[in-house]
Every structure is written in C-alpha cells, then in structure tokens.
Design a protein around this motif. Structure first.
Motif, PDB file in Angstrom:
ATOM      1  N   LYS A   1      -6.900  -1.651  -5.481  1.00 50.49           N
ATOM      2  CA  LYS A   1      -7.658  -0.482  -5.040  1.00 50.49           C
ATOM      3  C   LYS A   1      -7.000   0.773  -5.603  1.00 50.49           C
ATOM      4  CE  LYS A   1      -9.241  -2.379  -0.606  1.00 50.49           C
ATOM      5  NZ  LYS A   1      -9.340  -2.122   0.859  1.00 50.49           N
TER       6      LYS A   1
ATOM      7  N   THR B   1      -2.831  -1.362  -2.914  1.00 47.06           N
ATOM      8  CA  THR B   1      -3.669  -0.193  -2.628  1.00 47.06           C
ATOM      9  C   THR B   1      -2.869   1.060  -2.932  1.00 47.06           C
ATOM     10  OG1 THR B   1      -4.787  -1.405  -0.847  1.00 47.06           O
ATOM     11  CG2 THR B   1      -5.014   0.988  -0.861  1.00 47.06           C
TER      12      THR B   1
ATOM     13  N   SER C   1       0.835  -1.195   0.000  1.00 47.37           N
ATOM     14  CA  SER C   1       0.000   0.000   0.000  1.00 47.37           C
ATOM     15  C   SER C   1       0.869   1.244   0.000  1.00 47.37           C
ATOM     16  CB  SER C   1      -0.906   0.000   1.242  1.00 47.37           C
ATOM     17  OG  SER C   1      -1.710   1.165   1.285  1.00 47.37           O
TER      18      SER C   1
ATOM     19  N   ARG D   1      -2.546  -8.127  -3.048  1.00 41.16           N
ATOM     20  CA  ARG D   1      -3.351  -6.908  -2.866  1.00 41.16           C
ATOM     21  C   ARG D   1      -2.465  -5.679  -3.000  1.00 41.16           C
ATOM     22  NH1 ARG D   1      -6.801  -5.821   2.540  1.00 41.16           N
ATOM     23  NH2 ARG D   1      -4.733  -6.076   3.477  1.00 41.16           N
TER      24      ARG D   1
ATOM     25  N   TYR E   1      -7.501   4.440  -5.300  1.00 37.91           N
ATOM     26  CA  TYR E   1      -8.206   5.467  -4.554  1.00 37.91           C
ATOM     27  C   TYR E   1      -7.952   6.858  -5.138  1.00 37.91           C
ATOM     28  CZ  TYR E   1      -9.543   2.274  -0.739  1.00 37.91           C
ATOM     29  OH  TYR E   1     -10.113   1.275   0.004  1.00 37.91           O
TER      30      TYR E   1
END
Length: 715
Positions: A604, A580, A558, A578, A606
């Motif tokens: 993700k 982010t 992330s 994953r 954002y």
C-alpha cells in the motif's frame, strides 16, 4: 491422478438429472486417475497389486464416489485402484477441502469448486417445483415473500427444492402462509417430512465433527441471520469460553484459528472477506444451516436466544449463554439468568435488560455497536469478576469505570471505535490481559482494501501500567506523548506479537523505542509506527536505520512519517507479506528494495509515501505481489509495469489527485490481473482510458469505481 473438486458451499446441492455433476452437500470434487483393472471390491494394497494388474484384462472405466467425508476413507479406497496408464478416471465428491486436496495430489489433477445457482436460475427452479412453470408467480402479493425465501436458500439446490416442495404441498398459496413458512423454517425442519432429507444431510455436518469442534460449531447459533462474523473476535471468544485446548508449541490463538480454518475447509461457513494472503477474515453461516445449528444448540441447552422475529428459545430453566437480537425481549420468570456465562446484545436493542446486574458469572460480554450503554452499566461490570472477554467496540462510551482493575481474569478488552482516551489507574492490575485493542479505522472501499486511522485514535497509558501486563500479545494503538518510560516498558512484553504505536505532538524519544524493538525481535509479528503532526516537530523515521536487532520475523509492517530511504534491514524481511507506507517520501531505490522481498503479497503506497514523478515496476521484481494500492501520490505523472514485473498481481487499487501526464502503461504485462479498482476522487477520463486499454487483456479484468460504497463497473 486426475481430479475435480467442487463446492465451497455450506449446504448440499443436488446432482442434475441431465448428467451434470453438481456434487451432494455443496461438495468439493476431487479425483484420481486409476487403472482399468484389479479387484476393486477386495481393495488389495500395493504388495501383490502389480502382478495382478499384469494378469487382468486392460479395461478403461470412470467411477464416481459420492460424499467422501474423511481422508482415511479415501486412503482405504485408493489402494484398490491400480493405474495401468489407460486413462481411467475417478471423480470423488466431498465437502471437505482437505479431502479434495488429498484426492487431487498429482500435478496433473484439477480441482473444481461448484458455484451456487444464480438468482435467475434459483427463481426458475423454485417456480417449476411449485407451479410447474418458470414464467412468473400467479399473483403479485407472493413476490416479496418469495424473494425472502430465495434469499434464505442462498442459491443452494437442495434448499430450494426442499422448501419449494413444502410450499407446493400447502393447500393455500397466500402471502400469509408463505411468510409463516419463511419465519418458522426451524420448526419446519424439525417436524415436516418434506424437509427431513435436508435436515439429515445438514445434521451430518455436526455429527461428523471431532469432539473439540462441536462446541465451537454450536457457538454460531448466538449470531443473527446474515450476520458477518469476524475471525479475530470469534476465536478470542472461543478461548474465553474454554473451548480451545492447549497444543504444544502453539499459542491458544493459533489453535483457535486452526479451528476456524477447519470450519472454512469443511464448507460449514461461507467466507465473506478474504485477506490479501488468502486468509478468511470474516464469514457468514447460511440461513438454513443456522436453523439446524440453533435447533441443536437449544436441544443441548448450549444457548438461549431471543431472535429478530420475536421468537424466544429457552430450553432449560438455567440459561448458560444468552443472545438478544431484538428489543422486544422478556425472559421467562422461571428462567434463571444467574448462571449465564456469555451475554451478547445486538445493536438494535435500545435498553439494557433489567436483569443485567445479576450476570455475576459472566466470562464473555459482547455489546458491540450497542447504543444503550451508560456509566451505570459500566460500573456494574466491575463486579463481574470472572470476565475474560469484553467488547464495547463501536459504542459511544468515552470513559472506562474506575474499578476496571477488579477484572483480574480479563484477557481481551476491545474498545475500538469508541471515544475512550485513557485507561483508569486500576488497569495496572490487569496482568492477564492478552489483547488491548484501541483505535478507529475507516474503510474507504467496499472491499476494505483501503483504510485509514482516524487522527484522534489511540489510548494513553501511564508509566508502570504496561510492564504489569506481562501477557500482552496485542497492543493496538498506544499513544506516546512524553512518557519515554512507557516505551521502555513495552520492551518487557516478551509475548507481544502485534504493536501499533502513535506519536502525536511530540519529539519522539527514539532511544527508548529502538531499545524496546531490539528486545522484541523474536516475538513481534506485526509492527506499525505512526508519527502524526510531524510538520510541527522534527522527528523522522530515519532513526529506524540504527536498530541493531530489528524484528526480522514480522509479517505486517506499517510506517507513517518522514523517511526518505528505507532502513537497510528492510531488505532482510524474508517473512513480511504486507507493507503499508504513508508520508514517507520514498524514491525509486525503495521500490527496487521492496521488489526483492520474497513473500510480499500486498503493498500500500498511500498519500506522500512516494516523492518522484514516475513509479516504475522493473522486470523480475515483486514476484508474489497480488494486491497493490497507489493512493494520491502528489507528484506522480506516470505508472509503468515492465514486462516480467509483478507477475502475480490480481488486484490494482488506484486513486489520483489529477489526470496523469504520461498515464498508466504496461497493464497488458500483468497477466493475472483480475480487477482494477478506482476509489475516492474518481477521474473519469483516467478510468475510461484504463477500461479501453484492458479490453484486449487476455484475462479480461474488471474495472470498477468505488465511491461512498457505491460500486460502478466500467469494463
């Protein structure tokens, strides 16, 4: 081998008399394709079986083997079932997922998971058993209590038929009598012959467990009815209690997570939240299963409970584990609390018990969500020298006690969603600490697929403190202002698996961070780096390109802060599942790089993570991606999924600042799409266009809007 597996239920269901096989024990059904001949009773193995098969008549049969509990039981049967390719079938019912998979090992086998009864069907069965009619209740006063009873049954036929048969046997059918049954279901299971069958089947769940899982099974008794039990805190508590045995090559946390997965596989717990990678993040124990667990727990003096309905379960004068769910508590005077090893208090409790200071032998203290904490209480815990697990999560405390360092055996300190900003100086003595959990994340969707970290999150640590915490595995979230020494000390934590670093109002000392990341390359599995308030400071995540020994084994990555292009080593992250991104201002090239990551499951994107006006998912990319979040990208005017891109996408979560000029196209190419979720500022015109587009989609995905936890379905 052909097979069916049914169930994911924690409790038994029944076989329908009409001939539909539901499977006993909430069972998974698996099966094999057998031949039509051979001496099944004798169960000969493969050595002399082929000649036997040639000599016997060629028969075709279907066989149902009900309630297989172990792989070894199936293996002892399967060799007696020769295959002459005539299409015979064997259906095996089991509640154990591993058994089902073993029974269904052939590529042509199918696995079927039985579902619980719907609310309407549950009610129909309930009324028929009591009143011989499925029309309606004879009077309105029974409506509320019957709904409460059906909620306890949870759609499980065995539970419904057992309880409804019990109610049918009662002479007086009044609200008061039915409420007594609902409130005292545990004692009914113990003493009422009508419930004996249900109790016996449920007790098998405990009796069949291997020894090392029985204490973990009984541990579920300390949680209230309908309580959502989170995976992480539970396994850390098991470890602190001493229930987890070391296993060569695995950490204690990995062993404990294996225990948790086994309960899921055995259908003893019901999954509540399943993560992007199929991992069960939280679970719930069915109410009636919980009654059996509580009964067994009290019988063995495993735990003592004060429950929401005011009932007190104390079976011995020495209490080992105490869980208080209600403010209306009063521990019996002859019960000794000085032996308590584990203390759990519910958020509904408004006052710390008078005997709290006597709990000197505590190993586990869980006060999550409690509103009754104060400075006096916190000072008191510094005398509980045996403590290994402490959770003050979701409380309003703002300061930890000065002598916290007295807790030299402490392994987990969970202070997430609190106002604590610093550790006391004595924390330098916490050299057994394995998990320091800080920060406050807010979920923006009911599915928890979208969340953000509150800007005020994180904890500051003084130089010299981190390097003494040599056993740390999780450091989440540490704030770095101007102490480059803290960054250097992080590199000394050779067991560190999860690191979340926040840079707030500071010019980042990248040299120290880059050097530390190089030292953690073999241990780190999760890495988050957040630069906050970067408008006032010139730090950029672009320096990550200079990391000479990047953490290539991470599964979770992330980044928050200016980046513009991905570090070249990101393309080497073969294990990452994953990613982010927030405020990274990336471009089309980054999407192509991310699309080539072989095990990426969840992406993700954002706010401000992507700078171009269109985002294009090209053919042959994102082979395993199952979940995608696109959140308020400022410049975006078009989202397109090319044919052959993102072939395994199941959930698409979207939020836009305005209506897209060129819209969302290519949704028909997402063959496995199950759900499109809009959240935040939902633009109805965009939602309606998407809902209209997917009407002809072969997979008929749901289109929902999630705003303030109110979910609206559009298609």
């Amino acid at each position: 081998m052909e097979g069916i597996r049914c169930g994911e239920l924690a409790l038994p269901s029944e076989c329908s008399r009409a001939g539909t096989l539901h499977g006993r024990c909430g069972l998974d059904l698996g099966g094999v394709k057998g031949g039509g001949q051979g001496d099944v009773g004798r169960g000969r193995r493969r050595g002399g079986r082929e000649q036997q098969c040639r000599d016997m008549p060629r028969l075709v049969y279907i066989m149902i083997l009900d309630d297989i509990w172990t792989i070894s039981s199936w293996e002892s049967i399967r060799y007696a079932l020769p295959d002459n390719k005539k299409g015979s079938r064997i259906i095996v019912t089991t509640r154990n997922e591993d058994v089902a998979k073993t029974c269904s090992s052939h590529p042509q086998d199918s696995i079927y998971k039985i579902q619980r009864l719907s609310d309407a069907t549950s009610r129909e069965l309930f009324l028929k058993r009591i009143f011989n009619s499925a029309d309606k209740l004879p009077n309105d006063e029974l409506e509320e209590v019957s709904n409460a009873i059906l909620r306890k049954c949870g759609g499980l036929p065995l539970a419904i038929t057992s309880i409804s048969s019990l109610l049918a046997s009662k002479t007086y059918r009044t609200k008061q009598k039915w409420q007594e049954v609902c409130d005292n279901l545990g004692s009914e299971l113990e003493s009422n012959p009508t419930m004996e069958g249900a109790k016996q089947v449920l007790t098998l769940s405990y009796d069949d467990l291997p020894y090392h899982l029985k204490a973990c099974f009984l541990y579920f008794s300390i949680f209230p009815e309908n309580h959502v039990i989170k995976r992480g805190p539970l396994v850390r508590r098991w470890i602190a209690e001493g229930f987890v045995s070391p296993r060569y090559g695995l950490s204690m946390e990995q062993v404990a997570e294996g225990y948790f997965d086994e309960f899921v596989a055995r259908s003893i717990v019901q999954p509540v939240r399943i993560d992007w990678n199929g991992k069960v993040r939280s679970c719930r124990v069915h109410d009636i299963m919980l009654e059996v667990i509580v009964s067994k727990s009290v019988e063995e003096n495993f735990a003592s409970l004060l429950r929401d309905n005011g009932s007190l379960f104390v079976s011995h004068d020495k209490i080992r584990r105490l869980s208080i769910h209600s403010s209306q508590y009063s521990v019996e005077t002859n019960a000794c609390v000085t032996y308590v090893r584990s203390f759990t208090i519910s958020p509904s409790v408004v006052e710390v018990p008078f005997f709290f200071r006597q709990l000197r032998l505590l190993r586990v203290l869980d006060m999550e969500g409690s509103s009754c904490l104060n400075n006096s209480t916190l000072e008191c815990i510094c005398n509980f020298f045996q403590l290994k697990y402490v959770s003050f999560r979701k409380t309003n405390i703002c300061k930890l006690p000065r002598l916290l360092g007295n807790l030299k055996h402490l392994e987990t300190l969970d202070i997430r969603a609190t106002l604590i900003k610093k550790l006391p100086a004595s924390a330098i003595n916490l050299n057994c600490l394995r998990h320091l959990l800080v920060g406050h994340k807010v979920h923006l969707t009911k599915t928890a697929s979208v969340k953000y970290l509150k800007p005020c999150s994180g904890i500051q640590m003084s130089p010299g403190m981190v390097k003494n915490m040599v056993n740390l595995q999780s450091l989440v979230h540490v704030v770095v202002k101007d102490q480059s020494l803290v960054l250097q000390e992080i590199g000394l934590l050779r067991k560190l698996r999860k690191l979340n670093v926040l840079f707030r109002n500071v010019e980042v000392n990248w040299k120290a961070l880059v050097e530390s990341l190089g030292k953690l390359t073999t241990s780190l599995r999760s890495l988050s780096i957040h630069i906050l308030d970067e408008k006032e400071y010139s730090s950029s995540l672009g320096i990550l390109a200079t990391v000479e020994s990047p953490p290539l084994l991470i599964t979770n990555f992330s980044l928050t802060g200016m980046l513009e292009c991905l570090p070249p080593w990101v393309s080497l992250l073969r294990n990452v599942s994953r990613i982010t991104l927030r405020r990274t201002e990336l471009h089309t090239k980054a999407i192509e790089i991310l699309g080539d990551l072989p095990n990426l499951l969840f992406l993700k994107l954002y706010h401000k993570s992507y700078a171009d006006d269109s985002i294009f998912f090209p053919p042959g990319k994102f082979a395993k991606l199952s979940m995608l979040v696109i959140d308020n990208l400022e410049n975006i005017d078009r989202v397109h999924f090319a044919e052959g891109s993102v072939p395994n996408l199941e959930r698409l979560t979207l939020s836009f600042l305005r209506e897209l000029k060129h819209g969302i196209s290519g949704l028909c190419n997402l063959q496995k799409l199950k759900e499109i979720e809009f959240f935040g500022n939902i633009i109805l015109s965009v939602v309606k266009k998407v809902a209209s587009c997917v009407k002809t989609h072969p997979n008929h995905p749901r289109v929902i809007g999630d705003k303030g936890s109110i979910v609206t379905e559009y298609a």
